[in-house]
Scaffold this active site. Structure first.
Site, PDB file in Angstrom:
ATOM      1  N   LEU A 202       0.850  -1.189   0.000  1.00  0.00           N
ATOM      2  CA  LEU A 202       0.000   0.000   0.000  1.00  0.00           C
ATOM      3  C   LEU A 202       0.885   1.239   0.000  1.00  0.00           C
ATOM      4  O   LEU A 202       1.902   1.273   0.702  1.00  0.00           O
ATOM      5  CB  LEU A 202      -0.901   0.011   1.245  1.00  0.00           C
ATOM      6  CG  LEU A 202      -2.014  -1.038   1.274  1.00  0.00           C
ATOM      7  CD1 LEU A 202      -2.704  -1.006   2.621  1.00  0.00           C
ATOM      8  CD2 LEU A 202      -3.019  -0.811   0.176  1.00  0.00           C
ATOM      9  N   LEU A 233      -7.456   5.924   6.333  1.00  0.00           N
ATOM     10  CA  LEU A 233      -7.268   4.500   6.052  1.00  0.00           C
ATOM     11  C   LEU A 233      -5.791   4.135   5.938  1.00  0.00           C
ATOM     12  O   LEU A 233      -5.062   4.698   5.114  1.00  0.00           O
ATOM     13  CB  LEU A 233      -8.002   4.128   4.760  1.00  0.00           C
ATOM     14  CG  LEU A 233      -7.949   2.648   4.355  1.00  0.00           C
ATOM     15  CD1 LEU A 233      -8.613   1.777   5.404  1.00  0.00           C
ATOM     16  CD2 LEU A 233      -8.586   2.446   2.980  1.00  0.00           C
ATOM     17  N   ASP A 234      -5.361   3.193   6.781  1.00  0.00           N
ATOM     18  CA  ASP A 234      -4.003   2.653   6.771  1.00  0.00           C
ATOM     19  C   ASP A 234      -2.932   3.724   6.971  1.00  0.00           C
ATOM     20  O   ASP A 234      -1.782   3.557   6.536  1.00  0.00           O
ATOM     21  CB  ASP A 234      -3.728   1.886   5.464  1.00  0.00           C
ATOM     22  CG  ASP A 234      -4.556   0.619   5.369  1.00  0.00           C
ATOM     23  OD1 ASP A 234      -4.756  -0.026   6.410  1.00  0.00           O
ATOM     24  OD2 ASP A 234      -5.009   0.289   4.254  1.00  0.00           O
ATOM     25  N   GLU A 235      -3.284   4.820   7.640  1.00  0.00           N
ATOM     26  CA  GLU A 235      -2.314   5.892   7.869  1.00  0.00           C
ATOM     27  C   GLU A 235      -2.190   6.238   9.352  1.00  0.00           C
ATOM     28  O   GLU A 235      -1.687   7.305   9.704  1.00  0.00           O
ATOM     29  CB  GLU A 235      -2.696   7.136   7.060  1.00  0.00           C
ATOM     30  CG  GLU A 235      -2.608   6.928   5.556  1.00  0.00           C
ATOM     31  CD  GLU A 235      -2.869   8.196   4.761  1.00  0.00           C
ATOM     32  OE1 GLU A 235      -2.875   9.281   5.386  1.00  0.00           O
ATOM     33  OE2 GLU A 235      -3.066   8.104   3.537  1.00  0.00           O
TER      34      GLU A 235
END
Length: 290
Positions: A202, A233-235
């Site tokens: 990602l 998201l995903d951070e």
């Protein structure tokens, strides 16, 4: 494996505050006056932000000093220095709810590590939007909750999850390859107590087959990232990462196997460090006292 902390004898104090003179002395003096003996002490002065972080693992020789006595006694110290702090019995396991979808490698790894005593956690429930791992949960004697999620039922499913978190007195939620995006509201309610894992591709390779895309692009590193869940998201703040070097000889299936191994290891470390109060959030990143 290090010996387990003694209940009612060993404690962990974590704190963060603006950096200033006298902090270590204040903590040491507080412990000295309560028959405390420091077993491990780590600290970090973030000169970029001007904040100070500390983790102290200590034992208490006086059986008359309880956890509540320690918390009450540290209150004035915290106020005097503007400290955000937490104080826990080091032996108390972290009550951890695990969420999973259709990939079970991280779930299976966490269950095994817990069963062997390498993770100081309790698992009161496993939640999934599918039934694939209900037999695995049953084999460990852990209640399994099937909460299907569709676009129409997402709000209801998240409400049920929050009910379980409250009913089961859950300290930590682990998304062990739970393939659903949590709403902003749920992320806020689980702030600082939900951990997610994702592969290192990602945001380069999104979608259902990232390892095929990685093979087609000839990647040389396969890795994973464990982080706290946020509405971005995903951070969220990163807790742990790891990579394995690969080359042209690895086909997509081999990359998947390697990736799953890395994901399981990275997530287990993140859960371990969180359960031992070794992770302190510092803005958008973390301080990890390994």
């Amino acid at each position: 494996m290090s010996p387990r902390p003694q209940p009612g004898r060993e404690y962990v104090l974590t704190l963060s505050c603006p950096d200033q003179a006298g902090l270590v002395h204040a903590v040491s003096t507080f412990l000295l006056h309560r028959s405390g003996n420091i077993l491990e002490s780590r600290q970090f002065d973030d000169r970029m932000s001007g904040r100070f972080f500390m983790r102290v693992h200590f034992d208490v020789s006086d059986p008359g000093v309880s956890l509540e006595d320690l918390r009450t006694g540290f209150g004035p110290v915290g106020q005097a220095y503007g400290i955000r702090w937490q104080l826990h019995d080091a032996s108390t396991p972290t009550r951890t709810l695990i969420m999973v979808s259709k990939f079970g490698h991280c779930l299976n790894d966490l269950l095994f590590r817990k069963s062997t005593g390498s993770l100081n956690i309790e698992i009161p429930a496993i939640v999934s939007n599918h039934r694939d791992f209900e037999p695995l949960a049953q084999s460990y004697g852990i209640p399994f909750h099937h909460i299907p999620v569709t676009k129409e039922t997402k709000a209801e499913a998240e409400a049920r999850l929050l009910e379980l978190v409250g009913e089961l007195d859950v300290d930590l939620v682990v998304l062990a390859r739970y393939m659903q995006i949590l709403s902003d509201d749920l992320c806020k309610q689980l702030d600082g107590r939900a951990i997610n894992i994702h592969h290192s591709f990602l945001p380069s390779f999104k979608g259902a087959r990232p390892y095929v895309q990685a093979y087609q692009r000839g990647v040389k590193l396969v890795g994973a990232t464990a982080h706290y869940v946020t509405s971005d998201l995903d951070e969220g703040p990163i807790i742990e990462q790891d990579v394995v070097r690969v080359d042209h000889s690895r086909d997509p299936d081999e990359l998947v196997t390697i990736g799953r191994d890395v994901e399981a290891r990275v997530l287990a470390r993140a859960v371990e460090w969180h359960s031992e109060s070794r992770v302190l959030v510092n803005g958008k990143c973390t301080v990890v006292f390994r």
